[in-house]
Motif scaffolding. Structure first.
Motif, PDB file in Angstrom:
ATOM      1  N   ARG A   1       0.545   0.648 -13.323  1.00 27.83           N
ATOM      2  CA  ARG A   1       0.180   1.419 -12.465  1.00 27.83           C
ATOM      3  C   ARG A   1      -0.177   2.960 -12.630  1.00 27.83           C
ATOM      4  O   ARG A   1      -1.100   3.429 -12.314  1.00 27.83           O
ATOM      5  CB  ARG A   1       0.836   1.155 -11.186  1.00 27.83           C
ATOM      6  CG  ARG A   1       0.903  -0.227 -10.722  1.00 27.83           C
ATOM      7  CD  ARG A   1       1.717  -0.557  -9.471  1.00 27.83           C
ATOM      8  NE  ARG A   1       1.190  -0.207  -8.187  1.00 27.83           N
ATOM      9  CZ  ARG A   1       0.379  -0.561  -7.319  1.00 27.83           C
ATOM     10  NH1 ARG A   1      -0.493  -1.517  -7.831  1.00 27.83           N
ATOM     11  NH2 ARG A   1      -0.097   0.159  -6.392  1.00 27.83           N
TER      12      ARG A   1
ATOM     13  N   ALA B   1      -1.065 -12.700  -1.261  1.00 26.70           N
ATOM     14  CA  ALA B   1      -1.767 -11.641  -1.737  1.00 26.70           C
ATOM     15  C   ALA B   1      -3.310 -11.953  -1.936  1.00 26.70           C
ATOM     16  O   ALA B   1      -3.568 -12.989  -2.242  1.00 26.70           O
ATOM     17  CB  ALA B   1      -1.038 -11.505  -2.973  1.00 26.70           C
ATOM     18  N   ALA B   2      -3.898 -10.906  -1.780  1.00 24.64           N
ATOM     19  CA  ALA B   2      -5.559 -11.066  -1.901  1.00 24.64           C
ATOM     20  C   ALA B   2      -5.475 -10.919  -3.445  1.00 24.64           C
ATOM     21  O   ALA B   2      -6.636 -11.536  -3.806  1.00 24.64           O
ATOM     22  CB  ALA B   2      -5.957 -10.119  -1.232  1.00 24.64           C
ATOM     23  N   ASP B   3      -4.935  -9.991  -4.160  1.00 25.34           N
ATOM     24  CA  ASP B   3      -5.129  -9.628  -5.537  1.00 25.34           C
ATOM     25  C   ASP B   3      -4.163 -10.157  -6.433  1.00 25.34           C
ATOM     26  O   ASP B   3      -3.059  -9.574  -6.205  1.00 25.34           O
ATOM     27  CB  ASP B   3      -5.355  -8.122  -5.775  1.00 25.34           C
ATOM     28  CG  ASP B   3      -6.695  -7.721  -4.695  1.00 25.34           C
ATOM     29  OD1 ASP B   3      -7.864  -8.221  -5.007  1.00 25.34           O
ATOM     30  OD2 ASP B   3      -6.588  -6.907  -3.776  1.00 25.34           O
ATOM     31  N   TRP B   4      -4.401 -10.764  -7.551  1.00 29.74           N
ATOM     32  CA  TRP B   4      -3.481 -11.091  -8.723  1.00 29.74           C
ATOM     33  C   TRP B   4      -4.078 -10.698  -9.899  1.00 29.74           C
ATOM     34  O   TRP B   4      -5.012 -10.853 -10.349  1.00 29.74           O
ATOM     35  CB  TRP B   4      -3.445 -12.599  -8.560  1.00 29.74           C
ATOM     36  CG  TRP B   4      -2.630 -13.165  -7.134  1.00 29.74           C
ATOM     37  CD1 TRP B   4      -3.487 -13.318  -6.169  1.00 29.74           C
ATOM     38  CD2 TRP B   4      -1.202 -13.330  -6.908  1.00 29.74           C
ATOM     39  NE1 TRP B   4      -2.332 -13.647  -5.191  1.00 29.74           N
ATOM     40  CE2 TRP B   4      -1.255 -13.624  -5.679  1.00 29.74           C
ATOM     41  CE3 TRP B   4      -0.109 -13.365  -7.743  1.00 29.74           C
ATOM     42  CZ2 TRP B   4      -0.122 -13.973  -5.106  1.00 29.74           C
ATOM     43  CZ3 TRP B   4       1.003 -13.554  -7.398  1.00 29.74           C
ATOM     44  CH2 TRP B   4       1.103 -14.083  -5.989  1.00 29.74           C
ATOM     45  N   GLN B   5      -3.153 -10.247 -10.826  1.00 30.95           N
ATOM     46  CA  GLN B   5      -3.243  -9.887 -12.132  1.00 30.95           C
ATOM     47  C   GLN B   5      -1.890 -10.313 -13.081  1.00 30.95           C
ATOM     48  O   GLN B   5      -1.110  -9.835 -12.464  1.00 30.95           O
ATOM     49  CB  GLN B   5      -3.500  -8.296 -12.247  1.00 30.95           C
ATOM     50  CG  GLN B   5      -4.509  -7.577 -11.539  1.00 30.95           C
ATOM     51  CD  GLN B   5      -4.361  -5.827 -11.715  1.00 30.95           C
ATOM     52  OE1 GLN B   5      -3.671  -5.423 -12.511  1.00 30.95           O
ATOM     53  NE2 GLN B   5      -5.066  -5.442 -10.866  1.00 30.95           N
TER      54      GLN B   5
ATOM     55  N   VAL C   1      -1.258 -18.932 -11.846  1.00 32.89           N
ATOM     56  CA  VAL C   1      -1.579 -18.052 -10.593  1.00 32.89           C
ATOM     57  C   VAL C   1      -1.314 -18.921  -9.169  1.00 32.89           C
ATOM     58  O   VAL C   1      -0.602 -18.393  -8.452  1.00 32.89           O
ATOM     59  CB  VAL C   1      -2.831 -17.403 -10.765  1.00 32.89           C
ATOM     60  CG1 VAL C   1      -3.982 -18.258 -10.588  1.00 32.89           C
ATOM     61  CG2 VAL C   1      -2.952 -16.273  -9.708  1.00 32.89           C
TER      62      VAL C   1
ATOM     63  N   GLN D   1       1.317 -17.933  -6.383  1.00 31.01           N
ATOM     64  CA  GLN D   1       0.837 -17.726  -4.893  1.00 31.01           C
ATOM     65  C   GLN D   1       1.876 -18.727  -3.895  1.00 31.01           C
ATOM     66  O   GLN D   1       2.304 -18.296  -3.056  1.00 31.01           O
ATOM     67  CB  GLN D   1      -0.512 -18.308  -4.972  1.00 31.01           C
ATOM     68  CG  GLN D   1      -1.388 -17.253  -5.455  1.00 31.01           C
ATOM     69  CD  GLN D   1      -2.976 -17.739  -5.647  1.00 31.01           C
ATOM     70  OE1 GLN D   1      -3.139 -18.931  -5.391  1.00 31.01           O
ATOM     71  NE2 GLN D   1      -3.867 -16.739  -5.983  1.00 31.01           N
TER      72      GLN D   1
ATOM     73  N   ASP E   1       0.664  -1.076  -0.061  1.00 31.73           N
ATOM     74  CA  ASP E   1       0.047  -0.039   0.139  1.00 31.73           C
ATOM     75  C   ASP E   1       0.892   1.071   0.044  1.00 31.73           C
ATOM     76  O   ASP E   1       0.311   2.175  -0.359  1.00 31.73           O
ATOM     77  CB  ASP E   1      -0.830  -0.011   1.243  1.00 31.73           C
ATOM     78  CG  ASP E   1      -1.868  -0.957   1.081  1.00 31.73           C
ATOM     79  OD1 ASP E   1      -2.232  -1.594   0.087  1.00 31.73           O
ATOM     80  OD2 ASP E   1      -2.558  -1.586   2.136  1.00 31.73           O
TER      81      ASP E   1
ATOM     82  N   ALA F   1       0.921  -8.649  -7.799  1.00 28.05           N
ATOM     83  CA  ALA F   1       0.319  -8.981  -6.677  1.00 28.05           C
ATOM     84  C   ALA F   1       0.080  -7.944  -5.541  1.00 28.05           C
ATOM     85  O   ALA F   1       1.210  -7.104  -5.311  1.00 28.05           O
ATOM     86  CB  ALA F   1       1.189 -10.178  -5.877  1.00 28.05           C
ATOM     87  N   THR F   2      -0.992  -7.547  -4.998  1.00 28.93           N
ATOM     88  CA  THR F   2      -1.427  -6.519  -4.143  1.00 28.93           C
ATOM     89  C   THR F   2      -2.293  -7.284  -2.897  1.00 28.93           C
ATOM     90  O   THR F   2      -2.490  -8.422  -3.105  1.00 28.93           O
ATOM     91  CB  THR F   2      -2.147  -5.344  -4.842  1.00 28.93           C
ATOM     92  OG1 THR F   2      -3.081  -5.777  -5.611  1.00 28.93           O
ATOM     93  CG2 THR F   2      -1.035  -4.709  -5.933  1.00 28.93           C
ATOM     94  N   GLY F   3      -2.773  -6.166  -1.887  1.00 32.02           N
ATOM     95  CA  GLY F   3      -3.353  -6.828  -0.902  1.00 32.02           C
ATOM     96  C   GLY F   3      -2.456  -7.809  -0.323  1.00 32.02           C
ATOM     97  O   GLY F   3      -3.003  -8.641   0.006  1.00 32.02           O
TER      98      GLY F   3
END
Length: 189
Positions: A186, A107-111, A92, A96, A58, A132-134
């Motif tokens: 981003r 990570a909660a979010d993967w793109q 993915v 992870q 964050d 990876a974010t969150g």
């Protein structure tokens, strides 16, 4: 033209193939193939492929690891990454798994970010990058051995990592591809 600009698959006739060297991680393959009117023999690293994780928190910091890499005789800075060495594993899921194994982070979010061939003249290795974010800490899931035993983990401002790549202070190709692609993604470019 930009939508039309893409790599083209080509499947020449393989006359013969053999594996003169079988390694613990990858093999050396020798193929003789027909290309036009010629028969050509090429040796290359037959690789399982890999995943790379650009984990950004964050505070716009990217998670980097440093570990010893014998072929270059350096402890280089890298992104968390790992081999696609589990048959049938989704990309993915592999990403992870590797993030948790190397850094004890989930990570909660993967793109999906990008996919690249590392050295197409000498290897069939393809690397799939994920953003990876969150992020949050995970329990210590993996006993690290060999070069992984003394992995150093650092949170680095993404802009500082990009500057280090562009200044030539960090030369790992996967790190360069990952932080530059994440920066463009981003910023919306």
């Amino acid at each position: 033209m930009t939508d039309e600009l893409r790599d083209e698959p080509l499947n020449p006739e393989i006359i013969s193939t053999e594996v003169p060297y079988r390694g613990a991680v990858w093999d050396i393959r020798s193929d003789t193939f027909r290309y036009g009117d010629s028969e050509i023999t090429r040796h290359y690293v037959d690789h399982t492929g890999a995943v790379v994780i650009v984990a950004i928190d964050d505070q716009e910091r990217v998670l980097l690891i440093q570990q010893y890499r014998h072929p270059i005789r350096h402890r280089d800075w890298e992104l968390p990454a790992g081999l696609l060495d589990i048959e049938g594993e989704e990309l993915v899921i592999a990403a992870q798994r590797e993030l948790a194994e190397e850094t004890d982070i989930v990570a909660a979010d993967w793109q999906p970010l990008l996919s690249t061939y590392t050295t197409p003249g000498g290897s069939n290795e393809i690397v799939h990058f994920f953003l990876a974010t969150g992020l949050s800490a995970a329990p210590d899931l993996h006993a690290r051995e060999d070069e992984e035993a003394d992995i150093r983990i650092e949170w680095v401002p993404l802009a500082d990592a990009v500057a280090a790549v562009l200044d030539g202070r960090m030369r790992n190709a996967l790190l360069a591809n990952g932080v530059l692609a994440a920066t463009l993604r981003r910023t919306g470019e």
